[in-house]
Design an enzyme around this catalytic site. Structure first.
Site, PDB file in Angstrom:
ATOM      1  N   ASN A   1     -12.623   4.975  -2.150  1.00  0.00           N
ATOM      2  CA  ASN A   1     -12.749   4.204  -0.905  1.00  0.00           C
ATOM      3  C   ASN A   1     -14.178   4.353  -0.380  1.00  0.00           C
ATOM      4  O   ASN A   1     -14.794   3.396   0.073  1.00  0.00           O
ATOM      5  CB  ASN A   1     -11.754   4.702   0.142  1.00  0.00           C
ATOM      6  CG  ASN A   1     -10.322   4.369  -0.226  1.00  0.00           C
ATOM      7  OD1 ASN A   1     -10.059   3.370  -0.900  1.00  0.00           O
ATOM      8  ND2 ASN A   1      -9.388   5.209   0.194  1.00  0.00           N
TER       9      ASN A   1
ATOM     10  N   ASP B   1       0.836  -1.203   0.000  1.00  0.00           N
ATOM     11  CA  ASP B   1       0.000   0.000   0.000  1.00  0.00           C
ATOM     12  C   ASP B   1       0.876   1.259   0.000  1.00  0.00           C
ATOM     13  O   ASP B   1       1.635   1.482   0.922  1.00  0.00           O
ATOM     14  CB  ASP B   1      -0.904  -0.040   1.249  1.00  0.00           C
ATOM     15  CG  ASP B   1      -2.188   0.743   1.079  1.00  0.00           C
ATOM     16  OD1 ASP B   1      -2.122   1.877   0.600  1.00  0.00           O
ATOM     17  OD2 ASP B   1      -3.254   0.207   1.452  1.00  0.00           O
TER      18      ASP B   1
ATOM     19  N   ASP C   1      -0.997  -0.384  -4.737  1.00  0.00           N
ATOM     20  CA  ASP C   1      -2.365   0.062  -5.054  1.00  0.00           C
ATOM     21  C   ASP C   1      -2.387   1.513  -5.529  1.00  0.00           C
ATOM     22  O   ASP C   1      -3.426   2.007  -5.973  1.00  0.00           O
ATOM     23  CB  ASP C   1      -3.294  -0.137  -3.853  1.00  0.00           C
ATOM     24  CG  ASP C   1      -2.837   0.613  -2.618  1.00  0.00           C
ATOM     25  OD1 ASP C   1      -1.640   0.996  -2.540  1.00  0.00           O
ATOM     26  OD2 ASP C   1      -3.667   0.825  -1.721  1.00  0.00           O
ATOM     27  N   HIS C   2      -1.236   2.187  -5.442  1.00  0.00           N
ATOM     28  CA  HIS C   2      -1.018   3.578  -5.876  1.00  0.00           C
ATOM     29  C   HIS C   2       0.337   3.931  -5.305  1.00  0.00           C
ATOM     30  O   HIS C   2       0.844   3.209  -4.438  1.00  0.00           O
ATOM     31  CB  HIS C   2      -2.081   4.547  -5.319  1.00  0.00           C
ATOM     32  CG  HIS C   2      -2.277   4.422  -3.841  1.00  0.00           C
ATOM     33  ND1 HIS C   2      -1.380   4.937  -2.937  1.00  0.00           N
ATOM     34  CD2 HIS C   2      -3.216   3.753  -3.102  1.00  0.00           C
ATOM     35  CE1 HIS C   2      -1.775   4.625  -1.713  1.00  0.00           C
ATOM     36  NE2 HIS C   2      -2.879   3.892  -1.778  1.00  0.00           N
TER      37      HIS C   2
ATOM     38  N   LYS D   1      -5.987  -3.794   6.374  1.00  0.00           N
ATOM     39  CA  LYS D   1      -7.184  -3.042   5.957  1.00  0.00           C
ATOM     40  C   LYS D   1      -8.226  -4.004   5.392  1.00  0.00           C
ATOM     41  O   LYS D   1      -7.896  -4.816   4.525  1.00  0.00           O
ATOM     42  CB  LYS D   1      -6.834  -2.047   4.844  1.00  0.00           C
ATOM     43  CG  LYS D   1      -5.975  -0.868   5.259  1.00  0.00           C
ATOM     44  CD  LYS D   1      -5.808   0.093   4.074  1.00  0.00           C
ATOM     45  CE  LYS D   1      -4.870   1.232   4.433  1.00  0.00           C
ATOM     46  NZ  LYS D   1      -4.656   2.151   3.296  1.00  0.00           N
ATOM     47  N   ASP D   2      -9.470  -3.838   5.797  1.00  0.00           N
ATOM     48  CA  ASP D   2     -10.529  -4.718   5.275  1.00  0.00           C
ATOM     49  C   ASP D   2     -10.571  -4.690   3.748  1.00  0.00           C
ATOM     50  O   ASP D   2     -10.607  -5.738   3.106  1.00  0.00           O
ATOM     51  CB  ASP D   2     -11.903  -4.355   5.889  1.00  0.00           C
ATOM     52  CG  ASP D   2     -12.233  -2.880   5.808  1.00  0.00           C
ATOM     53  OD1 ASP D   2     -12.131  -2.307   4.717  1.00  0.00           O
ATOM     54  OD2 ASP D   2     -12.593  -2.288   6.849  1.00  0.00           O
TER      55      ASP D   2
ATOM     56  N   ASP E   1       1.376   2.505   3.831  1.00  0.00           N
ATOM     57  CA  ASP E   1       0.499   3.639   3.540  1.00  0.00           C
ATOM     58  C   ASP E   1       0.344   4.530   4.770  1.00  0.00           C
ATOM     59  O   ASP E   1       0.442   5.753   4.675  1.00  0.00           O
ATOM     60  CB  ASP E   1      -0.870   3.132   3.076  1.00  0.00           C
ATOM     61  CG  ASP E   1      -1.804   4.264   2.657  1.00  0.00           C
ATOM     62  OD1 ASP E   1      -1.454   4.981   1.700  1.00  0.00           O
ATOM     63  OD2 ASP E   1      -2.861   4.433   3.283  1.00  0.00           O
TER      64      ASP E   1
ATOM     65  N   THR F   1      -6.803   3.486  -2.498  1.00  0.00           N
ATOM     66  CA  THR F   1      -6.610   2.087  -2.088  1.00  0.00           C
ATOM     67  C   THR F   1      -7.643   1.105  -2.661  1.00  0.00           C
ATOM     68  O   THR F   1      -7.276   0.070  -3.209  1.00  0.00           O
ATOM     69  CB  THR F   1      -6.602   1.995  -0.551  1.00  0.00           C
ATOM     70  OG1 THR F   1      -5.462   2.720  -0.085  1.00  0.00           O
ATOM     71  CG2 THR F   1      -6.525   0.567  -0.062  1.00  0.00           C
TER      72      THR F   1
END
Ligand code: ZN
Ligand code: ZN
Ligand code: ZN
Length: 555
Positions: A110, A48, A362-363, A171-172, A315, A89
């Protein structure tokens, strides 16, 4: 007592014989249809907020078993980019695994404003399911808002649901979206005062024993220790001074300097939430991933399983301390060690040459804009409140109405369409009037009407990226783009979300079964990853995939 023991032994014998028979039966089938040429396990790793240049900037300090092992043994796509905005994300994870963009998979942020129910919704939020492993609402999650399939879904369909999928992340959304609709499980970390891995009734009604055992071990708690640099801080010449003006820091500590006493900082920083914001969050994720490989017997037979692992902590560290901080550097040097441990675990448990791994992000993230400004590079901060006030004043003066806008989110404006038609106005005229107005505002570089996104097909530039991120059903009426290196954020720490290279350029490393050794500077897209995995497995592409398999990485 003896009788009880012997009947337990008998039961164990029976179960293991039964399992062995099942395995043999699977092997037999595989011989007939050559499934054994495929990897036993695909491991997808998403880091992340990882920028591509973290591979090169810290290269000399990485060991041989982590990032460098992937670079040396596998294939390095050095010019790999996100091909849509916004670079957040949830869309990031979804695009990696579905091989397409928000235009098709529908995960446009998100959180986003749901035009039908007129409320903001969370990408993975699902009130129709219950938490499993906690009484907190943190488990009420599922992938139901994701419209298309992931390559893991296609693997499940192809194997008649015999190949497993497990998704893991702090993170979920980093666990749920990659694993897809048909996952056996997705697990995420509930911090606060619990520090437990949880899931939802979307997947199961009770945590399996290996997860319960992991939760009742002292593992998470053991990371409340000192966070100091892995190596002598004087050798960290690839990052800025430890104490600088562009870092956020933790509550309860004056300076933004090593060492951080995590046990002492725990209470003021959200209990177990604190671990997420340190490199130990990556270690805990690795511990849990290794436990999952054992607990779920991943890669044990010849029917391909998929394990998705997302490292969420980088992240949090990047948002807190910024791209050039010592804290970010230390996080990556430690992540390198965790990757080495994961790969060694895979060698031992699944076997070298039996599994395939890809690693991406993811970025990426921008250098702290206030830092860039201090170096005379154009950068800045967007004042959302001033923007909304200025625009509302314009609409009031022009249309004599103060309720034409329903919502601002993800650099989009959602108009009150009922009101517009009630007033006898044309939707496109109002969209265009707003575009013409806001293009003059501070830090707005470009603006587009929603209508223009559906009436033309863009094949280059930012317009293509905006269009790839634009979902006709879910996106707004006006889309606006900030100037380069402008954020809507605090003056400390890094963030992301734009179409500029600092946000789109991320690593893509592949290694293991089916992957050549090599590298390329040819441009690749994040949406190419899932079709490449489908090609390795010889299975259908995810149903909305728009990327192309990277044939030059395949053996
Ligand atoms: Zn992210
Ligand atoms: Zn620092
Ligand atoms: Zn972020």
């Amino acid at each position: 007592m003896k009788k009880v023991i012997s009947s337990i032994l008998f039961a164990l014998f029976f179960v293991s014989t039964f399992q062995a028979q099942q395995q043999n039966a699977k092997k037999q089938t595989n011989k007939d249809n050559t499934i054994q040429t495929q990897p036993k396990l695909i491991v997808g790793i998403v880091v992340d907020q990882m920028r591509y240049d973290y591979l090169t900037r810290f290269y000399d300090k990485y060991g041989d078993g982590g990032f460098k092992r992937m670079m040396n043994e596998g294939f390095n796509c050095q010019n790999n980019h996100f091909n849509y905005v916004p670079t957040y994300t949830a869309p990031g994870h979804t695009s990696v695994y579905t091989g397409t963009t928000p235009k098709y998979h529908g995960i446009i942020g998100n959180d986003w404003y749901d035009k039908e129910i007129k409320k903001s919704v969370y990408c993975a939020g699902d009130d129709s399911v219950q938490s499993v492993g906690t009484t907190d609402n943190a488990g009420k999650m599922s992938p139901h808002r994701m419209k298309t399939t992931t390559f893991a879904d296609e693997n499940r369909l192809f194997t008649q649901m015999r190949g497993k999928t497990i998704g893991i992340a702090l993170k979920d959304r980093g666990a749920i979206l990659p694993a897809g609709h048909t996952a056996n499980a997705a697990y995420w970390f509930h911090g606060k005062d619990e520090g437990r891995w949880i899931t939802s009734t979307f997947y199961m009604n009770e945590l399996p024993k290996w997860v319960q055992d992991f939760n009742s071990s002292n593992q998470a708690n053991s990371y409340f220790k000192e966070w100091n640099t892995l190596y002598d801080i004087a050798t960290y010449i690839e990052s800025a001074a430890d104490q600088n003006d562009f870092e956020g820091g933790f509550k309860g500590k004056e300076t933004v300097t090593f060492p951080y006493d995590l046990a002492a900082l725990k209470d003021k920083n959200g209990g177990f939430e604190l671990l997420k914001a340190t490199p130990y969050g990556n270690s805990l994720t690795t511990d849990f991933a290794l436990a999952a490989i054992d607990g779920e017997a991943l890669g044990k037979d010849n029917i391909t399983d998929v394990l998705t692992v997302s490292y969420s902590s980088p992240d949090y560290v990047g948002h807190n301390f910024g791209v050039s901080s010592k804290e970010v550097q230390d996080t990556y040097l430690r992540l390198d060690k965790d990757l080495e441990r994961l790969f060694k675990g895979l060698d031992a448990k699944v076997g070298k040459g039996n599994y395939t791994v890809f690693l991406t992000a993811d970025h990426a993230a921008v250098e702290v804009p206030s830092y860039l400004s201090s170096l005379k590079i154009p950068a800045g901060y967007f004042d959302g409140k001033a923007f909304r006030e200025q625009l509302n004043a314009f609409l009031k003066a022009t249309y004599k109405a103060d309720d034409l806008i329903e919502n601002f989110s993800n650099n989009q404006i959602f108009l009150n369409r009922a009101k517009i038609s009630e007033m006898g106005l044309k939707l496109h005229d109002v969209q265009q009037a707003i575009v013409n107005e806001i293009i003059a505002y501070k830090h707005i570089d470009k603006a587009y009407t929603g209508m223009s996104m559906t009436q033309a097909s863009f094949s280059t530039g930012i317009e293509e990226l905006v269009q790839n991120g634009y979902n006709q059903k879910r996106s707004g009426d006006v889309i606006y783009v900030y100037d380069p290196s402008v954020l809507s954020y605090s003056l400390t720490g890094s963030s992301h979300g734009t179409s500029f290279n600092y946000d789109t350029h991320v690593p893509l490393l592949l290694f293991g079964k089916g992957i050549k050794q090599g590298k390329t500077l040819k441009k690749t897209s994040i949406t190419d990853i899932a079709p490449t995995m489908s090609a390795i497995l010889g299975i259908s592409f995810p149903n909305g995939a728009t990327g192309q398999p990277l044939d030059f990485v395949l053996e």
